[in-house]
Design an enzyme around this catalytic site. Structure first.
Site, short mmCIF file in Angstrom:
data_model
loop_
_atom_site.label_atom_id
_atom_site.label_comp_id
_atom_site.label_asym_id
_atom_site.label_seq_id
_atom_site.Cartn_x
_atom_site.Cartn_y
_atom_site.Cartn_z
N ARG A 27 0.83 -1.21 0.00
CA ARG A 27 0.00 0.00 0.00
C ARG A 27 0.86 1.27 0.00
NH1 ARG A 27 -5.38 -1.12 1.74
NH2 ARG A 27 -5.63 0.97 2.58
N LYS A 492 4.35 4.86 -16.23
CA LYS A 492 4.98 3.64 -15.72
C LYS A 492 6.48 3.86 -15.54
CE LYS A 492 2.35 1.89 -14.49
NZ LYS A 492 0.98 2.16 -14.46
#
Ligand code: G6P
Length: 615
Positions: A27, A492
């Site tokens: 996370r 990305k």
């Protein structure tokens, strides 16, 4: 972003807390800590990784039957040990708190509590919660009721867990606007930010609702809805059997989760489209029981999303306008929520989010509703997320858990879903002949195999990656529906390799970015054999003529020649509407292999979080 794990059990809970935190590492976090109850509340905190916390546990032989643990992603206050959770309040009757979310009225509360004599040690908003609970505990005496009274005063989002030294055999948790689930095990009861942290001990989960306050002891639990600050009647919540498997969140033979998730894409898309594969025609019911009625009233689309999900929305705009003939707006959720847009009750608002927890997307969707938009659809990868519960219609992408912070399989499954939505709307608007519908179903059925083929360019991409790893900047170019794919490719690369990458619609080159072009900046171009190929080739000439080095992802049938300064990797023949989905794959592989070359933390890039639960 911030992870909570807590446990109260018959056995030492410290290994459970540490394993849970490891599972929540994805996370995103920059410090970690825990409190375990053993005569007193024993606290350990570090600005290092969870592994560092594990070392502290070993050194100090921390153990106990109840504890709360946390990974913190700094918002209020720098990532330091002083600011790491858990936070304490009270000298005589000590309590400890962990928190996920942001307390918006923390300054007002802080002043009030300072006036009442509380001393603040950290810069966090969380410490306000600890002192507020301690303050209320003085008057109310019972921790459960004190938590309930305290959360009623909090503005903002929170999931919290609280433990007290005086009665360490129970933990109180509460949530509003940030996720928290309970786990019911044989040897104890647990709570965590998501199911992956608890699979080690149980598959029985309860998804707490907004405003819920729960008490956990070793062999029982109670839940109340405390939105009005009072406990009231006990609330009944359904116990779910999680269908997540341990394998789904394990690396298996892969080195990184991102690598695993890139290669899972054929299966992820096949699972997402399974219902279409078995059908001979496309039904609006795939999006919910009310979908047919709602879609028949829809005259435009508004897509709200962040990050990679926003890029999926940008691709969908081209499809929706071209194939379904529907006007479509795509908005960055964090911007939309603070504009004064004009609402149209017949616009279908589509929220896209892999996590279903992104605070800005949830807020933007609520805002859109408050403005008068009547209908909403969630496209999401998490069945029990807030987003799914917030909309009338929903479509669950079945990508499986995505652990790598940089989204890959969630993106391609979102695209597959958005193409399905486009075809469904086109059919309802009588813009799709029976033959064309059949062709589309056949194309979607072929998509997993086409993705598998696209993955085969990996060895060629690896060679390019070595060159990119030496660079500090990169430009990505695309046109039409492949422009958002160029944006996703640039995102990305910057996310995981820390190389500055910018995407441009190739037609915009001469309006600025051409000034950047020299032999040192690699220019990536997405060059499918579509109607814009000739236009794109002219743009690429402009780069080539200025000594720019071109790296072109073309189709087998794109007429572009390799030459000095022009490197080409070819995918299969042009795939029509599916092309942007397939062209995503080599860009993901490029980012992954550049990051490998640079030795960055691929799955947990610095400063980023997987689920951005705060604004
Ligand atoms: C974070 C993640 C991204 C993701 C974005 C939106 O920034 O690192 O991968 O695209 O949030 O997340 P969502 O869950 O709403 O798709």
């Amino acid at each position: 972003m911030c992870g909570i794990v807590c446990a109260v059990a018959k056995v030492n809970v410290v290994p459970i807390l540490l394993e849970g935190l490891l599972r929540l590492e994805y996370r995103g976090y920059d410090s970690a800590g825990l409190v375990v109850a053993n005569q007193n509340l024993h606290r350990l905190r570090t600005t290092g990784r969870v592994a560092e916390l594990g070392k502290l546990v070993d050194e100090q032989k921390a153990q106990g039957l109840a504890g709360i643990a946390h990974t913190r992603w700094a918002t209020h206050g720098a990532p330091s040990e002083r600011n790491a959770h858990p936070h304490f309040s009270g000298e005589i009757s000590k309590i400890a708190v962990v928190h996920n979310g942001i307390i918006e009225n923390h300054e007002v509360l802080r002043r009030r509590l300072q006036d009442a004599g509380f001393e603040f040690i950290s810069d966090t908003d969380t410490e306000v919660i600890a002192h507020l609970i301690a303050f209320n505990h003085h008057q109310i005496h019972d921790l459960l009721e004190a938590v309930c009274a305290s959360v009623a005063e909090l503005q903002g989002a929170y999931a919290i867990a609280v433990i007290e030294e005086a009665r360490p055999e129970r933990i109180i948790v509460a949530r509003n606007g940030a996720p928290l689930i309970l786990g019911l095990g044989k040897e104890g009861n647990y709570a965590a930010s998501d199911a992956s942290a608890l699979l080690q001990v149980t598959k029985k989960m309860i998804y707490l609702e907004e405003g819920d306050v729960a008490e956990l002891v070793c062999d029982s639990y109670r839940i109340f809805n405390g939105l009005n600050g009072k406990l009231g009647k006990e609330a009944i919540r359904i116990v779910h059997e999680s269908n997540l498997t341990a394998e789904a969140i394990d690396l298996g033979p892969y080195t990184h989760f991102m690598q695993k998730e890139i290669f899972e894409q054929p299966d992820a898309v096949a699972n997402t489209l399974e219902m279409v594969f078995n059908a001979s025609s496309i039904s609006p019911r795939l999006f919910g029981n009310e979908a047919e009625t709602i879609f028949s009233q829809t005259d435009s689309i508004l897509i709200l999303a962040c990050g990679t999900s926003y890029h999926a929305g940008l691709v969908a705009r081209y499809w929706l306008e071209t194939v379904a003939g529907l006007p479509c707006n795509v908005e960055i959720a964090s911007e939309y929520r603070y504009r004064d847009p004009v609402a149209n009750p017949n616009t279908l608002v589509v929220g896209i989010s892999q996590s279903g927890e992104t605070a800005d997307t949830l807020a933007a969707l609520n805002y859109a509703k408050s403005l008068g938009h009547r209908h909403s659809l969630a496209i999401c990868n998490v069945a029990e997320s807030a987003l799914i519960r917030q909309t009338e219609l929903r479509f669950l992408t079945r990508a499986g858990p995505e652990i790598g912070v940089a989204s890959t399989k969630a993106f391609t499954t979102q695209l597959a879903t958005l193409l399905l939505l486009t075809v469904t709307l086109a059919k309802m608007r009588k813009r799709l002949s029976r033959e064309r519908e059949y062709e589309m179903i056949t194309a979607l059925r072929h998509l997993p195999a086409a993705l598998q083929l696209a993955l085969q360019v990996e060895p060629q991409v690896k060679i390019w990656a070595k060159k990119f790893a030496q660079k500090r900047h990169a430009l990505f170019l695309g046109r039409g529906v492949h422009y958002p794919i160029a944006m996703e490719g640039a995102l990305k690369l910057k996310e995981i390799s820390y190389i500055h990458a910018e995407a441009y619609a190739a037609g915009e080159l001469k309006h600025g970015p051409l000034a950047l072009v020299d032999s040192d900046i690699p220019v990536v171009a997405i060059a499918p054999n579509d109607i814009l190929l000739e236009k794109l080739k002219s743009n690429l000439q402009e780069v080539h003529a200025r000594g720019g080095e071109l790296y072109v992802f073309a189709d087998a049938d794109s007429l572009i020649q390799q030459s000095e300064g022009v490197h080409i990797i070819r995918l299969a023949e042009h795939a029509g509407l599916l092309s942007p989905i397939l062209h995503t794959i080599p860009l993901q592989l490029l980012a992954y292999h550049v990051a490998l070359q640079k030795g960055t933390d691929v799955d947990k890039p610095r400063n980023l979080a997987k689920a951005v639960t705060v604004e």
